[in-house]
Design a protein around this motif. Structure first.
Motif, PDB file in Angstrom:
ATOM      1  N   PHE A  81       0.826  -1.205   0.000  1.00  0.00           N
ATOM      2  CA  PHE A  81       0.000   0.000   0.000  1.00  0.00           C
ATOM      3  C   PHE A  81       0.862   1.257   0.000  1.00  0.00           C
ATOM      4  CE2 PHE A  81      -2.321   3.353   2.327  1.00  0.00           C
ATOM      5  CZ  PHE A  81      -3.374   3.532   1.438  1.00  0.00           C
ATOM      6  N   GLU A  82       2.023   1.189   0.653  1.00  0.00           N
ATOM      7  CA  GLU A  82       2.926   2.338   0.652  1.00  0.00           C
ATOM      8  C   GLU A  82       3.398   2.651  -0.760  1.00  0.00           C
ATOM      9  OE1 GLU A  82       3.854   4.453   3.205  1.00  0.00           O
ATOM     10  OE2 GLU A  82       2.137   3.441   4.075  1.00  0.00           O
ATOM     11  N   ASP A  83       3.599   1.596  -1.573  1.00  0.00           N
ATOM     12  CA  ASP A  83       3.976   1.819  -2.968  1.00  0.00           C
ATOM     13  C   ASP A  83       2.825   2.441  -3.751  1.00  0.00           C
ATOM     14  OD1 ASP A  83       6.504   0.878  -2.627  1.00  0.00           O
ATOM     15  OD2 ASP A  83       6.152  -1.097  -3.509  1.00  0.00           O
ATOM     16  N   LEU A  84       1.594   2.052  -3.423  1.00  0.00           N
ATOM     17  CA  LEU A  84       0.441   2.648  -4.105  1.00  0.00           C
ATOM     18  C   LEU A  84       0.350   4.133  -3.786  1.00  0.00           C
ATOM     19  CD1 LEU A  84      -2.108   2.166  -5.838  1.00  0.00           C
ATOM     20  CD2 LEU A  84      -3.359   1.769  -3.707  1.00  0.00           C
ATOM     21  N   ARG A  85       0.548   4.475  -2.512  1.00  0.00           N
ATOM     22  CA  ARG A  85       0.551   5.886  -2.125  1.00  0.00           C
ATOM     23  C   ARG A  85       1.643   6.634  -2.867  1.00  0.00           C
ATOM     24  NH1 ARG A  85       1.951   6.469   3.596  1.00  0.00           N
ATOM     25  NH2 ARG A  85       1.573   8.662   3.163  1.00  0.00           N
ATOM     26  N   ALA A  86       2.808   6.020  -2.966  1.00  0.00           N
ATOM     27  CA  ALA A  86       3.924   6.655  -3.659  1.00  0.00           C
ATOM     28  C   ALA A  86       3.611   6.835  -5.143  1.00  0.00           C
ATOM     29  CB  ALA A  86       5.189   5.827  -3.478  1.00  0.00           C
ATOM     30  N   ALA A  87       2.898   5.854  -5.733  1.00  0.00           N
ATOM     31  CA  ALA A  87       2.537   5.967  -7.147  1.00  0.00           C
ATOM     32  C   ALA A  87       1.602   7.150  -7.378  1.00  0.00           C
ATOM     33  CB  ALA A  87       1.883   4.669  -7.619  1.00  0.00           C
ATOM     34  N   PHE A  88       0.644   7.333  -6.479  1.00  0.00           N
ATOM     35  CA  PHE A  88      -0.226   8.509  -6.594  1.00  0.00           C
ATOM     36  C   PHE A  88       0.578   9.788  -6.339  1.00  0.00           C
ATOM     37  CE2 PHE A  88      -3.896   5.590  -5.827  1.00  0.00           C
ATOM     38  CZ  PHE A  88      -4.603   5.932  -6.973  1.00  0.00           C
ATOM     39  N   HIS A  89       1.574   9.678  -5.466  1.00  0.00           N
ATOM     40  CA  HIS A  89       2.420  10.829  -5.169  1.00  0.00           C
ATOM     41  C   HIS A  89       3.230  11.232  -6.408  1.00  0.00           C
ATOM     42  CE1 HIS A  89       4.482  13.525  -2.381  1.00  0.00           C
ATOM     43  NE2 HIS A  89       5.634  13.191  -2.957  1.00  0.00           N
ATOM     44  N   LEU A  90       3.561  10.258  -7.255  1.00  0.00           N
ATOM     45  CA  LEU A  90       4.271  10.569  -8.489  1.00  0.00           C
ATOM     46  C   LEU A  90       3.425  11.450  -9.402  1.00  0.00           C
ATOM     47  CD1 LEU A  90       6.065   7.254  -9.502  1.00  0.00           C
ATOM     48  CD2 LEU A  90       7.134   9.411  -8.838  1.00  0.00           C
ATOM     49  N   ILE A  91       2.116  11.232  -9.366  1.00  0.00           N
ATOM     50  CA  ILE A  91       1.230  12.058 -10.184  1.00  0.00           C
ATOM     51  C   ILE A  91       1.206  13.472  -9.641  1.00  0.00           C
ATOM     52  CG2 ILE A  91      -1.133  12.341 -11.020  1.00  0.00           C
ATOM     53  CD1 ILE A  91      -1.508   9.342 -10.729  1.00  0.00           C
ATOM     54  N   SER A  92       1.046  13.595  -8.316  1.00  0.00           N
ATOM     55  CA  SER A  92       1.050  14.916  -7.676  1.00  0.00           C
ATOM     56  C   SER A  92       1.259  14.741  -6.181  1.00  0.00           C
ATOM     57  CB  SER A  92      -0.272  15.648  -7.931  1.00  0.00           C
ATOM     58  OG  SER A  92      -0.316  16.873  -7.220  1.00  0.00           O
ATOM     59  N   ASP A  93       2.035  15.662  -5.595  1.00  0.00           N
ATOM     60  CA  ASP A  93       2.194  15.646  -4.147  1.00  0.00           C
ATOM     61  C   ASP A  93       1.317  16.690  -3.473  1.00  0.00           C
ATOM     62  OD1 ASP A  93       3.443  17.937  -4.942  1.00  0.00           O
ATOM     63  OD2 ASP A  93       5.374  17.510  -4.020  1.00  0.00           O
ATOM     64  N   ASP A  94       0.424  17.303  -4.248  1.00  0.00           N
ATOM     65  CA  ASP A  94      -0.487  18.315  -3.723  1.00  0.00           C
ATOM     66  C   ASP A  94      -1.715  17.615  -3.140  1.00  0.00           C
ATOM     67  OD1 ASP A  94      -2.649  20.297  -3.606  1.00  0.00           O
ATOM     68  OD2 ASP A  94      -1.281  21.621  -4.700  1.00  0.00           O
ATOM     69  N   PRO A  95      -2.022  17.791  -1.855  1.00  0.00           N
ATOM     70  CA  PRO A  95      -3.138  17.059  -1.241  1.00  0.00           C
ATOM     71  C   PRO A  95      -4.486  17.394  -1.871  1.00  0.00           C
ATOM     72  CG  PRO A  95      -2.397  18.821   0.206  1.00  0.00           C
ATOM     73  CD  PRO A  95      -1.384  18.717  -0.895  1.00  0.00           C
ATOM     74  N   ARG A  96      -4.623  18.584  -2.419  1.00  0.00           N
ATOM     75  CA  ARG A  96      -5.887  18.969  -3.042  1.00  0.00           C
ATOM     76  C   ARG A  96      -6.092  18.198  -4.335  1.00  0.00           C
ATOM     77  NH1 ARG A  96      -3.848  25.038  -2.777  1.00  0.00           N
ATOM     78  NH2 ARG A  96      -2.165  23.858  -3.803  1.00  0.00           N
ATOM     79  N   VAL A  97      -5.016  18.029  -5.095  1.00  0.00           N
ATOM     80  CA  VAL A  97      -5.091  17.244  -6.331  1.00  0.00           C
ATOM     81  C   VAL A  97      -5.247  15.766  -6.000  1.00  0.00           C
ATOM     82  CG1 VAL A  97      -3.875  16.620  -8.451  1.00  0.00           C
ATOM     83  CG2 VAL A  97      -3.724  18.958  -7.563  1.00  0.00           C
ATOM     84  N   GLN A  98      -4.531  15.312  -4.961  1.00  0.00           N
ATOM     85  CA  GLN A  98      -4.651  13.912  -4.560  1.00  0.00           C
ATOM     86  C   GLN A  98      -6.076  13.585  -4.130  1.00  0.00           C
ATOM     87  OE1 GLN A  98      -1.555  13.799  -1.558  1.00  0.00           O
ATOM     88  NE2 GLN A  98      -0.119  12.793  -2.945  1.00  0.00           N
TER      89      GLN A  98
END
Length: 550
Positions: A81-98
Motif C-alpha cells: 500500500f505504501e507503494d500505491l501511495r507513492a505511485a499517486f504521489h508521483l502524479i502529484s504531491d499536492d493534497p488537493r489534487v490527490q
C-alpha cells in the motif's frame, strides 16, 4: 404518517446527534408502529419484513464492504500500500489534487466495480494515510461518491430500473448520461477542492480540477450514450486519471506544501484514529521515509504490483459481469428463498403477490464473494502469511460490528416501509403535483437512496412509480426514471449506511451525526441543481439535451 420514520432518522442523526445505530433502531420501531397502526399491516408481517431487510443489509451489502476493506488491509500488511501511495504521489504531491484523483477518480473506479459503500471505505482510509484528519477525509470521500453512483456496480441501478419498468436499460442509461455528467463536472472543482483547502485551494488548483472533471464528464456522457452502461464508470474514471496525469506533466499548482502542512496540523489537533483500517501508521511512517523518496525508488515492477489488486478486480468483475458464459455460471448458483412466513402474503395494489419477499442468496455471484476471491489471490501473490490474512479478516469484522448493526437496521427500515405501503404513499403524494413533478422527481430517488444507502434500492422502490406518474402527467417516462437514478446519487452521502461505513473506515465510529451535518447542505444544493436541470429538460428550454427514443 408515512414520513414519520424518515423524519425520525434525520432528526435523531442531524438534530439530536444520536449514533447511527441508535437512530436507525428508533426509526425502525417508528416504521413498525406506523405499518401496524396506520397501514393495517399484521404485526408478524411487519416484523418478518424487518428480518428480511436486515439479512439483505448484511448480505450482500455489508459483505461487499467487509471484503473490500479486508482486501485493503491485506495490501497494508504486505507493505504494497505504501507503494500505491507513492505511485499517486508521483502524479502529484499536492493534497488537493490527490483528493480529486483518489476520492473522485479512483473512488469512481471502485464504485464502477463494487459499489455499495466499498469506494467510501477504501478511499477514506487512503485519504487518512495521506495526512487528512478523519472527519475531513470522510466528508471528502462521501461528497466525491456522487456522479459515479448511477452507473455503480457495473450499472446495477440502471439495469434494475430497466428490468422493473420494461424500458431498455441502455435508453435509461443514455438519459442519465445527460444528467450526472453535470455533477461530475462541478464536484471536483466547486466541492472537493473547496472542502480540502477552501477558496484559496480553488483559486490555486482550478485548472487541473476543471480538466479532470471535464474529462470524467465527457467520458461518462460518451460511454453512457454510445458504448455501454456497464462500462460507463470504468471508462470515465480512467479518463479522469489519464487527464490528470497529462495535465500535471505540464502544469503544477502552487501552495501544495502549505496546504499539506495545514492538513497535518489539523490532523494532529484531532484525536488519533488508531482503530481505523490502516490506523495512523501510514501517516507516521512518512516521518522516517518521505513519500518523495519512496516514489523516486519505485520501479515499473513495484508500481505494477502496487496496482495489482485493482487491476485484478477490474479483470475479475469485467469477466463476471460482461462475459456471458461466466456470468450465467455464477448466477446459476444463486438461491432464491421465499422468506418464511412472508412470501406470498404481501400483495400489491392489483392483488398480486410482490416479488421482493423472495430473498436472493448470491453466495458466489455477489460482488463481495468476487472481492473475497480477489483478496485471496492478492494475499498469495503478495506472500502474506495465512495467519496474518486471517487476523486481518477477523479484525476487520470486529471493527465493522457497529456498521453491521446500522446497515442491517436501515435496510430493515426500508423493507418495512416498502412492504407496508409507506414508501409508495410518499411517492404517490409527490407524484400528485402534475407537471411540477418534473422538478420534484429527483427527490424520490434522493429519499430512496438516503434511506437504503443504495441507488439500486431507490430504483427498486420508485422506478415504476416514476414511469406511471410521468405517463399520467404527460412527461417522458425515460426522463423521469432517469431522474430517479440521478437524484439518488446525491442522497448517498447522507445515507446512515454510508455515513456509518465512512465513520468506521476512518476510525470515528459514533460521530455519524457530525458527518451528516457536514454533508446534508451539499446534498441539498446538488439535489436542487438536479431538480432544476430535470425540470428544464422536460421543457423546450433544455429538451434538446435529452436523447429521444421511438
Amino acid at each position: 404518517m408515512a414520513l414519520l420514520p424518515l423524519l425520525t432518522i434525520f432528526v435523531l442523526l442531524g438534530g439530536l446527534r444520536w449514533k447511527a445505530h441508535w437512530a436507525a433502531l428508533a426509526s425502525l420501531a417508528v416504521a413498525v408502529v406506523v405499518a401496524v397502526a396506520a397501514f393495517g399491516m399484521p404485526v408478524d408481517l411487519a416484523l418478518l419484513s424487518a428480518t428480511e431487510g436486515a439479512v439483505f443489509g448484511l448480505f450482500p451489502i455489508m459483505w461487499i464492504v467487509f471484503t473490500a476493506i479486508w482486501l485493503y488491509q491485506v495490501t497494508v500488511v504486505s507493505g504494497r500500500f505504501e507503494d500505491l501511495r507513492a505511485a499517486f504521489h508521483l502524479i502529484s504531491d499536492d493534497p488537493r489534487v490527490q483528493a480529486v484523483i483518489i476520492a473522485f477518480c479512483f473512488g469512481g473506479l471502485l464504485e464502477a466495480l463494487a459499489g455499495f459503500g466499498a469506494p467510501v471505505a477504501i478511499t477514506g482510509v487512503m485519504m487518512m494515510a495521506l495526512g487528512f484528519s478523519p472527519i475531513r477525509a470522510a466528508v471528502v470521500v462521501l461528497v466525491a461518491n456522487t456522479a459515479p453512483v448511477a452507473f455503480g456496480a457495473v450499472g446495477t441501478p440502471i439495469i434494475t430500473a430497466g428490468t422493473l419498468t420494461g424500458i431498455p436499460y441502455a435508453e435509461i442509461g443514455a438519459v442519465v448520461g445527460h444528467q450526472t455528467p453535470v455533477l461530475a463536472f462541478i464536484v471536483p472543482l466547486l466541492l472537493l477542492v473547496f472542502l480540502v483547502d477552501g477558496v484559496r485551494g480553488m483559486r490555486q488548483t482550478w485548472p487541473v480540477a476543471l480538466v479532470i472533471g471535464l474529462a470524467f464528464a465527457v467520458a461518462q456522457w460518451f460511454a453512457a450514450t454510445f458504448l455501454s452502461v456497464e462500462l460507463t464508470d470504468i471508462v470515465a474514471a480512467l479518463a479522469g486519471l489519464v487527464a490528470a496525469v497529462a495535465m500535471l506533466r505540464f502544469w503544477q499548482p502552487a501552495g501544495g506544501a502549505e496546504a499539506m502542512e495545514r492538513l497535518r496540523t489539523e490532523r494532529s489537533d484531532e484525536a488519533p484514529a488508531d482503530d481505523a483500517p490502516g490506523g495512523g501508521g501510514p501517516a507516521l511512517a512518512t516521518e522516517q521515509r518521505t513519500l518523495t523518496e519512496r516514489a523516486a525508488a519505485l520501479t515499473a515492477g513495484r508500481t505494477l504490483m502496487a496496482f495489482l489488486p485493482y487491476l485484478l478486480i477490474i479483470v475479475v468483475f469485467s469477466l463476471a459481469k460482461l462475459w456471458t458464459p461466466l456470468k450465467e455460471l455464477l448466477t446459476a448458483s444463486d438461491v432464491s428463498i421465499g422468506w418464511p412466513g412472508l412470501d406470498g402474503r404481501v400483495l400489491d395494489s392489483a392483488g398480486e403477490a410482490v416479488s421482493t419477499t423472495a430473498y436472493n442468496f448470491q453466495w458466489l455471484s455477489s460482488p463481495g464473494s468476487l472481492l473475497l476471491l480477489s483478496g485471496i489471490v492478492v494475499a498469495a501473490v503478495y506472500r502474506v502469511p495465512a495467519g496474518a490474512a486471517w487476523r486481518e479478516f477477523t479484525g476487520t469484522a470486529h471493527k465493522l460490528r457497529w456498521a453491521f448493526l446500522t446497515v442491517a437496521t436501515v435496510l430493515a427500515l426500508a423493507y418495512v416501509m416498502n412492504l407496508s405501503g409507506q414508501t409508495i404513499t410518499v411517492g404517490t403524494w409527490i407524484a400528485g403535483t402534475g407537471a411540477l413533478f418534473a422538478f420534484l422527481s429527483p427527490i424520490l430517488g434522493w429519499l430512496g437512496t438516503a434511506v437504503t444507502g443504495s441507488d439500486t434500492s431507490a430504483n427498486a422502490l420508485f422506478a415504476t412509480l416514476q414511469q406511471t406518474a410521468a405517463q399520467q402527467a404527460g412527461l417522458d417516462p425515460h426522463l423521469m426514471v432517469a431522474a430517479n437514478t440521478s437524484g439518488g446519487v446525491v442522497g448517498k452521502m447522507i445515507s446512515p449506511q454510508n455515513l456509518t461505513i465512512a465513520a468506521t473506515a476512518v476510525g470515528v465510529g459514533g460521530r455519524e451525526s457530525e458527518l451528516f451535518r457536514r454533508t446534508i447542505g451539499w446534498s441539498i444544493v446538488l439535489l436542487l441543481a438536479l431538480c432544476a436541470l430535470v425540470f428544464l429538460q422536460s421543457t423546450p428550454v433544455l429538451s434538446w439535451m435529452v436523447p429521444t427514443f421511438p
